[in-house]
Design a protein around this motif. Structure first.
Motif, mmCIF file in Angstrom:
data_model
loop_
_atom_site.group_PDB
_atom_site.id
_atom_site.type_symbol
_atom_site.label_atom_id
_atom_site.label_comp_id
_atom_site.label_asym_id
_atom_site.label_seq_id
_atom_site.Cartn_x
_atom_site.Cartn_y
_atom_site.Cartn_z
ATOM 1 N N ARG A 193 0.823 -1.209 0.000
ATOM 2 C CA ARG A 193 0.000 0.000 0.000
ATOM 3 C C ARG A 193 0.860 1.264 0.000
ATOM 4 N NH1 ARG A 193 -5.107 1.460 0.822
ATOM 5 N NH2 ARG A 193 -5.548 3.477 1.821
ATOM 6 N N GLN A 194 1.970 1.252 0.769
ATOM 7 C CA GLN A 194 2.824 2.435 0.816
ATOM 8 C C GLN A 194 3.466 2.716 -0.537
ATOM 9 O OE1 GLN A 194 5.722 2.468 3.942
ATOM 10 N NE2 GLN A 194 4.222 3.033 5.508
ATOM 11 N N LYS A 195 3.880 1.674 -1.238
ATOM 12 C CA LYS A 195 4.452 1.874 -2.566
ATOM 13 C C LYS A 195 3.415 2.462 -3.522
ATOM 14 C CE LYS A 195 8.004 -1.730 -2.352
ATOM 15 N NZ LYS A 195 8.504 -2.974 -2.976
ATOM 16 N N PHE A 196 2.182 1.945 -3.408
ATOM 17 C CA PHE A 196 1.120 2.456 -4.272
ATOM 18 C C PHE A 196 0.853 3.934 -3.990
ATOM 19 C CE2 PHE A 196 -3.403 3.274 -5.097
ATOM 20 C CZ PHE A 196 -3.487 2.918 -6.436
ATOM 21 N N GLU A 197 0.825 4.297 -2.699
ATOM 22 C CA GLU A 197 0.593 5.695 -2.334
ATOM 23 C C GLU A 197 1.710 6.596 -2.857
ATOM 24 O OE1 GLU A 197 0.232 5.780 1.857
ATOM 25 O OE2 GLU A 197 -1.783 4.903 1.898
ATOM 26 N N GLN A 198 2.957 6.145 -2.743
ATOM 27 C CA GLN A 198 4.078 6.969 -3.179
ATOM 28 C C GLN A 198 4.099 7.128 -4.698
ATOM 29 O OE1 GLN A 198 7.902 6.402 -1.034
ATOM 30 N NE2 GLN A 198 6.801 4.827 0.140
ATOM 31 N N ARG A 199 3.707 6.093 -5.417
ATOM 32 C CA ARG A 199 3.638 6.219 -6.874
ATOM 33 C C ARG A 199 2.561 7.237 -7.271
ATOM 34 N NH1 ARG A 199 4.001 -0.136 -8.821
ATOM 35 N NH2 ARG A 199 6.044 -0.580 -7.891
#
Length: 298
Positions: A3-9
């Motif tokens: 989820r954090q990677k998705f948010e940062q992208r």
């Protein structure tokens, strides 16, 4: 996807829409997510992709088929095989299960949460009787400590240690300050000294009380130790304070002193209390660590 990677992208795509540079975008992610932010290389790569018109935030589907070798059945087979022999190498497990090396490594480290460790070296493995003796002696000492909080300040303990004529210099001791352009220092490998002497040392909470070297060729037995303890008794009477001399508590880890030995009878006549230490255990600290190698430099 995490989820954090998705948010940062999504945040990177938003910064691209606002016209932010890659450096500014990376700094903002660092402030927002801290140590969990994406690496600099990934931030720059995603920023470039969104700048070139990419709209999809998720990973693109990759070619190839998913691995079918890391199944529940293979995980259980690997678990059973490792439990039967915990010294098997990855190559041996791979050969017996007919799976590739990388799959075996993933099963052991990720699915079974295992890692290969070396055995810890201990002075000796205690028997059941020795463990019971260890427990009885420790309970006895704790009982004395509860009745007399200053008990250990009146205790003398002793042991023997081999003292070598010289000690090879360790790698840590050979550290030197050099500049980046200086040549690296070198030293020849040295072996331990073959000339050694046995040191018998007794000490209390204040420091060393009595020490002496065993004469060359002398056999350390009960008779010799009785003479050593006689010299220790004279030393205690001469240098130790009145409190220690009055209590006379002494403990030893030497195998030459038992409850029926002449040395014990000698010290019982002098009104000294004896507390024989239990066998060496993995959690015990050898007394030599208190005075060696410092005793050779002082």
């Amino acid at each position: 996807m995490d989820r954090q990677k998705f948010e940062q992208r999504c945040a990177i795509k938003f910064c691209v829409k606002l016209g932010e540079s890659t450096t500014v975008t990376y700094e903002k992610l660092q402030r927002a997510y801290g140590e969990h932010s994406l690496p600099r290389v990934q931030v720059f790569r995603w920023h470039k992709s969104f700048s070139e018109g990419r709209a999809q935030v998720e990973n693109e589907p990759r070619a190839g088929r998913p691995s079918t070798s890391k199944t529940d059945d293979n995980v259980e087979r690997a678990r059973s095989l490792v439990r039967s022999d915990r010294r098997l190498t990855l190559r041996m497990i791979s050969s017996q299960l007919n799976l590739n090396w990388f799959t075996i490594h993933q099963i052991l480290t990720q699915d079974l949460d295992m890692r290969k460790v070396c055995a810890k070296m201990v002075p000796k493995n205690l028997t059941t009787e020795q463990k019971a003796n260890w427990r009885d002696v420790c309970l006895d000492l704790l009982d004395h400590l509860e009745r007399e909080p200053e008990f250990f300040s009146h205790v003398i303990t002793g042991d023997e240690s081999w003292i070598l004529e010289y000690d090879p210099e360790t790698k840590h001791q050979s550290w030197e300050w050099h500049t980046a352009n200086s040549p690296l220092p070198k030293k020849a490998r040295m072996s331990k000294s073959k000339i050694k002497s046995m040191l018998i040392c007794f000490f209390d909470s204040q420091g060393i009380v009595h020490k002496e070297f065993v004469p060359p060729g002398q056999t350390v037995n009960q008779t010799f130790y009785q003479e050593v303890l006689e010299r220790l008794s004279k030393r205690v009477a001469r240098v130790c304070d009145q409190a220690l001399h009055a209590h006379g508590c002494c403990t030893t880890t030497t195998p030459h002193v038992t409850r029926q030995s002449p040395s014990m009878n000698l010290w019982q006549k002098k009104a000294f209390l004896w507390f024989l230490s239990p066998p060496i255990h993995r959690i015990s600290v050898p007394v030599t660590s208190f005075y060696f190698p410092g005793s050779k430099t002082t």
